[in-house]
Design an enzyme around this catalytic site. Structure first.
Site, PDB file in Angstrom:
ATOM      1  N   ASP A  89       0.856  -1.190   0.000  1.00  0.00           N
ATOM      2  CA  ASP A  89       0.000   0.000   0.000  1.00  0.00           C
ATOM      3  C   ASP A  89       0.890   1.238   0.000  1.00  0.00           C
ATOM      4  OD1 ASP A  89      -2.963   1.040   0.742  1.00  0.00           O
ATOM      5  OD2 ASP A  89      -1.464   2.253   1.786  1.00  0.00           O
ATOM      6  N   HIS A  91      -7.623   9.657  -2.070  1.00  0.00           N
ATOM      7  CA  HIS A  91      -6.929   9.581  -0.780  1.00  0.00           C
ATOM      8  C   HIS A  91      -7.710  10.240   0.374  1.00  0.00           C
ATOM      9  CE1 HIS A  91      -2.521   9.251   0.810  1.00  0.00           C
ATOM     10  NE2 HIS A  91      -3.375   9.091   1.796  1.00  0.00           N
ATOM     11  N   LYS A 116      -2.627   5.919  -4.492  1.00  0.00           N
ATOM     12  CA  LYS A 116      -3.741   6.837  -4.205  1.00  0.00           C
ATOM     13  C   LYS A 116      -3.559   8.181  -4.912  1.00  0.00           C
ATOM     14  CE  LYS A 116      -3.618   4.762   0.412  1.00  0.00           C
ATOM     15  NZ  LYS A 116      -2.228   4.662   0.850  1.00  0.00           N
ATOM     16  N   TYR A 128       3.261   9.837  -0.715  1.00  0.00           N
ATOM     17  CA  TYR A 128       4.330   9.260   0.123  1.00  0.00           C
ATOM     18  C   TYR A 128       5.711   9.488  -0.504  1.00  0.00           C
ATOM     19  CZ  TYR A 128       0.467   6.616   2.358  1.00  0.00           C
ATOM     20  OH  TYR A 128      -0.704   6.234   2.987  1.00  0.00           O
TER      21      TYR A 128
HETATM   22  P1  NAD Z   1       0.743   1.675  12.000  1.00  0.00           P
HETATM   23  O1  NAD Z   1      -0.343   1.649  13.005  1.00  0.00           O
HETATM   24  O2  NAD Z   1       0.982   0.526  11.098  1.00  0.00           O
HETATM   25  O3  NAD Z   1       2.007   2.010  12.844  1.00  0.00           O
HETATM   26  C1  NAD Z   1       3.271   2.027  12.368  1.00  0.00           C
HETATM   27  C2  NAD Z   1       4.173   2.178  13.593  1.00  0.00           C
HETATM   28  O4  NAD Z   1       4.067   1.016  14.416  1.00  0.00           O
HETATM   29  C3  NAD Z   1       5.588   2.310  13.147  1.00  0.00           C
HETATM   30  O5  NAD Z   1       6.123   3.427  13.800  1.00  0.00           O
HETATM   31  C4  NAD Z   1       6.262   1.039  13.587  1.00  0.00           C
HETATM   32  O6  NAD Z   1       7.512   1.305  14.122  1.00  0.00           O
HETATM   33  C5  NAD Z   1       5.355   0.486  14.656  1.00  0.00           C
HETATM   34  N1  NAD Z   1       5.278  -0.988  14.555  1.00  0.00           N
HETATM   35  C6  NAD Z   1       5.089  -1.707  13.428  1.00  0.00           C
HETATM   36  N2  NAD Z   1       5.071  -3.017  13.716  1.00  0.00           N
HETATM   37  C7  NAD Z   1       5.269  -3.124  15.053  1.00  0.00           C
HETATM   38  C8  NAD Z   1       5.364  -4.219  15.940  1.00  0.00           C
HETATM   39  N3  NAD Z   1       5.257  -5.464  15.520  1.00  0.00           N
HETATM   40  N4  NAD Z   1       5.570  -3.954  17.264  1.00  0.00           N
HETATM   41  C9  NAD Z   1       5.678  -2.690  17.709  1.00  0.00           C
HETATM   42  N5  NAD Z   1       5.597  -1.609  16.917  1.00  0.00           N
HETATM   43  C10 NAD Z   1       5.399  -1.823  15.592  1.00  0.00           C
HETATM   44  O7  NAD Z   1       0.549   3.038  11.178  1.00  0.00           O
HETATM   45  P2  NAD Z   1       0.707   3.518   9.713  1.00  0.00           P
HETATM   46  O8  NAD Z   1       2.025   3.180   9.132  1.00  0.00           O
HETATM   47  O9  NAD Z   1       0.315   4.915   9.722  1.00  0.00           O
HETATM   48  O10 NAD Z   1      -0.445   2.716   8.948  1.00  0.00           O
HETATM   49  C11 NAD Z   1      -0.208   1.601   8.121  1.00  0.00           C
HETATM   50  C12 NAD Z   1      -0.356   1.973   6.681  1.00  0.00           C
HETATM   51  O11 NAD Z   1      -1.639   2.552   6.446  1.00  0.00           O
HETATM   52  C13 NAD Z   1       0.611   3.046   6.193  1.00  0.00           C
HETATM   53  O12 NAD Z   1       1.919   2.593   6.032  1.00  0.00           O
HETATM   54  C14 NAD Z   1      -0.070   3.467   4.930  1.00  0.00           C
HETATM   55  O13 NAD Z   1       0.142   2.528   3.903  1.00  0.00           O
HETATM   56  C15 NAD Z   1      -1.533   3.472   5.361  1.00  0.00           C
HETATM   57  N6  NAD Z   1      -1.995   4.818   5.793  1.00  0.00           N
HETATM   58  C16 NAD Z   1      -2.972   5.413   5.062  1.00  0.00           C
HETATM   59  C17 NAD Z   1      -3.438   6.667   5.409  1.00  0.00           C
HETATM   60  C18 NAD Z   1      -4.523   7.279   4.604  1.00  0.00           C
HETATM   61  O14 NAD Z   1      -4.833   8.470   4.790  1.00  0.00           O
HETATM   62  N7  NAD Z   1      -5.147   6.557   3.716  1.00  0.00           N
HETATM   63  C19 NAD Z   1      -2.923   7.351   6.505  1.00  0.00           C
HETATM   64  C20 NAD Z   1      -1.917   6.720   7.244  1.00  0.00           C
HETATM   65  C21 NAD Z   1      -1.476   5.458   6.884  1.00  0.00           C
END
Ligand code: NAD
Length: 278
Positions: free
Chosen positions: A45, A108, A75, A50
């Site tokens: 994704d 998005h 997106k 990004y």
């Molecule tokens: P997430 O909740 O996946 O959190 C990521 C954080 O959690 C990172 O800082 C990482 O270090 C930590 N983490 C990951 N795996 C872990 C584990 N096993 N144990 C402990 N900590 C851990 O948040 P995100 O990255 O914002 O969301 C996931 C994906 O969603 C993004 O990468 C993106 O592709 C998407 N996203 C979309 C939007 C949107 O507006 N559509 C906004 C934000 C994110």
């Protein structure tokens, strides 16, 4: 490792767990995505905003994995909803990704103050018809936005990608989407580390009961609720941990106690409110 697939309302299917690359720096993306593909991820994704689609594309090209085994989402950014901009924008994304088509293309954010999301989604319908994306959907849409796109275009988005984690469950959006056959993708599934989910007793206790980490318990909760997830990490051990969630099952009581964590006052939101992003 077989990642379960969910069927979308257009007949295509999507791997229920993937790898999201929000905030993965451009110069680290090829390495991180290559590692993810090697570990077994097949769903990536990304988004134009990004700034790392080239790195995703480089990793795909280097992987040698057949195109039809991969599921790639990108997106449309907020400043490209108008006129024929969506067509130009997907062209740029496909060029960077090195692909003829993506599997899923999303609006998005609705940017409601500009009132151009219905137009943007109508353009996505044309992009799908032109074969530039297999499926189309939206992101950060609230119920009134979903109602309008369905009523005014006659097409129901395949997914709505929204902020969703145990402390912020957006039940009104999930219920409306589910009734209308729209799959929910949970962004920030782990609360982006900004919300102390892992120390919360319902999560910590479920994790201990199954001998897994709290992150794995939270991801399992998403999967059992039927949501699509793509947790982000740039560390190989966490990429492995986040994929290793198919060997245990939370009990109904554990799911219910995690369900009960959202105080329903909106306080668990870690990202922006969709009405405020324009
Ligand atoms: P997430 O909740 O996946 O959190 C990521 C954080 O959690 C990172 O800082 C990482 O270090 C930590 N983490 C990951 N795996 C872990 C584990 N096993 N144990 C402990 N900590 C851990 O948040 P995100 O990255 O914002 O969301 C996931 C994906 O969603 C993004 O990468 C993106 O592709 C998407 N996203 C979309 C939007 C949107 O507006 N559509 C906004 C934000 C994110």
């Amino acid at each position: 490792m077989t990642i379960p697939a969910l069927e979308l309302n257009d007949g295509h299917s999507i791997p229920q767990l993937g790898y999201g690359v929000f905030k993965v720096p451009a110069d680290e993306t090829e390495r991180a995505v290559s590692e993810a593909l090697e570990i077994g991820y097949r769903h990536i994704d990304t988004a134009a905003i990004y700034g790392n689609e080239e790195g995703v594309g480089a990793a795909i090209a280097a992987s040698g994995i057949a195109r039809d085994e991969l599921f790639i989402t990108t997106k449309l950014w907020n400043d490209r909803h108008h006129d024929e901009q969506p067509r130009a924008a997907i062209g740029e994304s496909l060029e960077k990704l090195g692909l003829d088509a993506v599997d899923l293309y999303l609006v998005h954010w609705p940017t409601p103050a500009k009132d151009d999301y219905v137009h943007a989604f109508a353009k996505l319908i044309e992009l799908r018809e032109a074969g530039l994306t297999r499926s189309i959907g939206v992101s950060n849409f609230l119920v009134p936005h979903l109602e309008r796109v369905v009523a005014e275009t006659g097409v129901t988005p395949a997914v709505n990608q929204i902020e969703l984690h145990p402390a912020y469950q957006q039940r009104d959006v999930v219920d409306w989407a589910t009734e209308h056959g729209i799959r929910i993708e949970s962004w920030g599934p782990l609360g982006q580390g900004k919300y102390d989910l892992f120390g919360t007793p319902a999560i910590a206790e479920a994790a201990a009961a199954h001998g897994v980490t709290p992150a794995q318990a939270v991801l399992r909760w998403h999967l059992q609720r039927g949501f699509i997830v793509f947790p982000k990490s740039v560390r190989a051990e966490r990429l492995r941990e986040n994929l290793d969630v198919f060997g245990f099952e939370l009990t109904d009581a554990e799911v219910a106690s995690i369900d009960a964590l959202d105080p329903l006052d909106g306080s668990g939101r870690v990202g922006a409110h969709p009405d405020d992003v324009n």
